[in-house]
Design an enzyme around this catalytic site. Structure first.
Site, PDB file in Angstrom:
ATOM      1  N   ASP A 133       0.820  -1.216   0.000  1.00  0.00           N
ATOM      2  CA  ASP A 133       0.000   0.000   0.000  1.00  0.00           C
ATOM      3  C   ASP A 133       0.851   1.262   0.000  1.00  0.00           C
ATOM      4  OD1 ASP A 133      -2.250  -1.523  -0.022  1.00  0.00           O
ATOM      5  OD2 ASP A 133      -2.804  -1.174   2.069  1.00  0.00           O
ATOM      6  N   SER A 146      -6.429   2.471  14.320  1.00  0.00           N
ATOM      7  CA  SER A 146      -5.585   2.155  15.474  1.00  0.00           C
ATOM      8  C   SER A 146      -5.668   3.234  16.544  1.00  0.00           C
ATOM      9  CB  SER A 146      -4.128   1.969  15.031  1.00  0.00           C
ATOM     10  OG  SER A 146      -3.615   3.143  14.460  1.00  0.00           O
ATOM     11  N   ALA A 167      -7.018   2.488   8.399  1.00  0.00           N
ATOM     12  CA  ALA A 167      -5.565   2.646   8.509  1.00  0.00           C
ATOM     13  C   ALA A 167      -5.216   3.241   9.875  1.00  0.00           C
ATOM     14  CB  ALA A 167      -5.058   3.512   7.354  1.00  0.00           C
TER      15      ALA A 167
END
Length: 351
Positions: A63, A180, A176
């Site tokens: 990515d 988190s 992404a």
């Protein structure tokens, strides 16, 4: 069709896979241009990303390659085909090097479409940044240092906060960094943006979801040290001004998609992403370190992992055992020596 090819030339595996893809495209009689740094590695003539005028740009690797390519393209819109290499999850990738030939045959037959995903841009003192696909984050340059800021939506005051930082995420970026940091998962086609405070001193502070036609203003930014704005984790710029305006860009990211049933369904990718994140949280520190090294470095032998992590061989063996049991990594025999095994991150298309 006219194809462009790019990768991260600092990773040997990516360059090797890119070479195979270039050769495959040549064998099919297509027109190709290679990104200039990759071209040097392959002994070819190349062009910079911004100077490419192609029908499709193939990003080989992970990515990170896709995010870097989009930042280099800035406002230029070229359909991207992400091709993940072995050992890379490639959440944004549509196919893998293993399946590339069949995918490209579908493309050459016209069995493909373009999916547009929203990007966001920041304005600082009248200057716009490159559009970011995942997120724009604001942090102090020195770790463990608070920033103080005021959040406004279309000039309407929302809160004054003290935190490690703040993230403004697109739907693509919701799985992404924002995830988190405690943000929600948002489907790619949702017309929203997400504001995620990072480790706020206010325990009641929660992520905020707003319509993507609103302007998000991070105002009155203060910190004992210089603050910086971070675009997709790759571009960092110091913030001299106290105000950053973030809005949806007019220039979305274009991704190549094949017909239904050919590519990995969205729900499967979301499941894989969330499951991986949940599994990571329960891992012992040594296993987390080994997993992170494999994410960054790609396939490695047990000896290479021990050298990179500086962990004892016994600890590495135990960490690998845990990761294999949780099906987060894959063990395979290396081609260069059948007596050795290599370990890599489990991809979407691996059993």
């Amino acid at each position: 069709m006219f194809f462009g090819v790019t990768t991260d030339v600092n990773k040997r595996q990516f360059v090797s896979c890119a070479r195979k893809i270039v050769n495959s495209l040549k064998s099919k009689g297509t027109d190709i241009v290679v990104e200039e740094s990759l071209a040097k590695k392959l002994g070819l003539k190349g062009k910079s990303i911004k100077d490419m005028d192609v029908d499709m740009l193939i990003c080989v690797g992970d990515d990170g390659v896709i995010l870097k390519t989009l930042l280099e393209l800035r406002d230029k819109q070229i359909p991207l085909l992400g091709v993940r290499t072995p050992g890379n999850l490639g959440f944004l990738a549509e196919t893998s090097t293993t399946n590339f030939d069949s995918y490209i045959d579908n493309i050459l037959e016209g069995n493909w479409k373009v999916e547009e995903r929203s990007r966001i841009e920041a304005e600082i003192d009248g200057e716009k940044t490159s559009p970011a696909l995942n997120e724009i984050a604001i942090f102090a340059k020195r770790s463990a240092t608070l920033i103080h800021y005021t959040l406004k939506i279309n000039e309407e005051f929302m809160w004054r906060d003290s935190a490690d930082g703040v993230i403004v995420s697109t739907p693509s970026g919701s799985t992404a960094y924002a995830l988190s940091a405690g943000g929600p998962i948002v489907t790619y086609d949702a017309p929203v943006l997400v504001v995620v405070p990072v480790n706020s001193l206010n325990q009641a502070r929660r992520p905020l979801v707003v319509s993507d036609d609103r302007e998000i203003i991070i105002d009155e930014i203060e910190s004992p040290v210089t603050c910086e704005i971070i675009l997709d984790g790759r571009i960092r710029e110091n913030i001299e001004e106290k105000t950053v305006k973030i809005r949806k860009s007019k220039y979305g990211a274009l991704f190549v998609k094949l017909s239904e049933g050919v590519f990995t369904p969205l729900k499967e990718k979301l499941y894989m992403k969330v499951r991986q994140w949940e599994e990571k949280e329960s891992l012992p520190p040594s296993a987390k370190l080994v997993l992170k090294v494999l994410e960054y470095e790609g396939p490695m032998t047990q000896k290479e992992i021990a050298e990179k992590t500086l962990l004892p061989r016994r600890t590495v063996r135990n960490a690998l055992k845990i990761l294999l049991q949780k099906e987060l990594i894959v063990k395979r025999t290396t081609l260069r020596d059948a007596r050795l095994s290599i370990y890599h991150i489990k991809g979407f298309d691996e059993e």
